[in-house]
Write an enzyme that holds these catalytic residues in place. Structure first.
Site, mmCIF file in Angstrom:
data_model
loop_
_atom_site.group_PDB
_atom_site.id
_atom_site.type_symbol
_atom_site.label_atom_id
_atom_site.label_comp_id
_atom_site.label_asym_id
_atom_site.label_seq_id
_atom_site.Cartn_x
_atom_site.Cartn_y
_atom_site.Cartn_z
ATOM 1 N N ASP A 1 0.820 -1.209 0.000
ATOM 2 C CA ASP A 1 0.000 0.000 0.000
ATOM 3 C C ASP A 1 0.853 1.259 0.000
ATOM 4 O O ASP A 1 1.983 1.282 0.505
ATOM 5 C CB ASP A 1 -0.873 0.043 1.257
ATOM 6 C CG ASP A 1 -2.099 -0.834 1.159
ATOM 7 O OD1 ASP A 1 -2.161 -1.676 0.245
ATOM 8 O OD2 ASP A 1 -2.980 -0.698 2.031
ATOM 9 N N HIS B 1 3.709 -2.042 3.438
ATOM 10 C CA HIS B 1 3.806 -0.688 2.887
ATOM 11 C C HIS B 1 5.244 -0.463 2.437
ATOM 12 O O HIS B 1 6.157 -0.495 3.271
ATOM 13 C CB HIS B 1 3.452 0.354 3.948
ATOM 14 C CG HIS B 1 2.072 0.243 4.505
ATOM 15 N ND1 HIS B 1 1.738 -0.692 5.462
ATOM 16 C CD2 HIS B 1 0.938 0.947 4.240
ATOM 17 C CE1 HIS B 1 0.442 -0.545 5.771
ATOM 18 N NE2 HIS B 1 -0.053 0.436 5.041
#
Length: 251
Positions: A63, A208
């Site tokens: 992400d 992430h």
């Protein structure tokens, strides 16, 4: 200046992630598992190189990129022959690293949507939600020639309005079943440990690539899961021969 913007983006994502714990305590979502998608869908999507009805599959998802760390991540994935699904953030990411977006597509990864500005969609009106989702779609399509069909709402916050707008836009929402909470630590060994402890078949792993500790953890995560017999696939491959249905939520 670029370092400053990256830091601000990372801070926003950390704050959002911290809120997610409390949010999950009182919200129950109607979600579909990969196994259910495979068994119930009448659609027939491409398996790619792996049939997850037979193989023990997992999906690596990242992400809030691209970021300054994404090139190294792509090098690792290429070396290991591992596909990933990238839920790309618009402001200060897609518009800052367009060449990395193109490279992700060129190297066979799935490009997906993480909104333009990482705002809570559940706090917004319908028009604002539509803009937050559509703007990155248009930017990604302009760079790689195709629109995303998957979206991950910031913090996992979603509701019926978000579902309906996604249905209108031909998009499905994808959450996760494994999180390293890499927003809370730069300890790569700890990130690796958390992923390996939580992952089971059909796992959708949330990481992430904008945090300093995450990309260094990826080689160990891949090695550890390969040793356990897991095959790495994108989210669409995980659902095949089913296809993600617009307006539905998958986890």
């Amino acid at each position: 200046m670029r370092k400053t913007w990256i830091w601000l983006s990372a801070t926003a994502v950390v704050t959002a992630a911290a809120c997610l714990v409390a949010f999950n305590q009182y919200v129950r979502l109607d979600t579909t598992s990969p196994a259910t998608a495979r068994s119930r869908s009448a659609a027939h999507a491409s398996f790619g190189s792996v049939d997850c009805r037979e193989a023990k599959c997992v999906a690596l998802t990242f992400d809030a990129g691209p970021s300054e760390h994404s090139a190294r991540l792509l090098d690792i994935l290429k070396e290991e022959k591992v596909p990933a699904t990238f839920f790309l953030l618009g402001k200060r990411h897609i518009d800052t690293y367009p060449d990395l977006v193109r490279r992700m597509a060129d190297e066979g990864h799935e490009l997906a949507n993480h909104t333009w500005d990482h705002k809570r969609l559940t706090d917004m009106g319908a028009d604002e939600i539509r803009e937050e989702i559509e703007r990155p779609n248009k930017e990604i399509a302009a760079l790689v020639g195709r629109r995303p069909t998957l979206m991950r709402p910031p913090q996992g916050r979603t509701n019926n309005t978000v579902h309906e707008i996604c249905r209108e836009l031909g998009m499905s929402e994808v959450l996760w079943s494994v999180t390293a909470k890499d927003y809370s630590t730069d300890d790569s060994a700890l990130i690796q440990k958390r992923v390996l402890e939580q992952t089971e078949r059909d796992g959708i792993i949330l990481l992430h690539d904008l945090y300093d500790g995450t990309v260094p953890a990826v080689p160990g995560i891949i090695e550890g899961l390969k040793k356990r017999g897991y095959s790495f696939v994108t989210v669409p491959q995980l659902l095949a021969p089913g296809q993600a249905e617009p307006g539905k939520v998958y986890r």
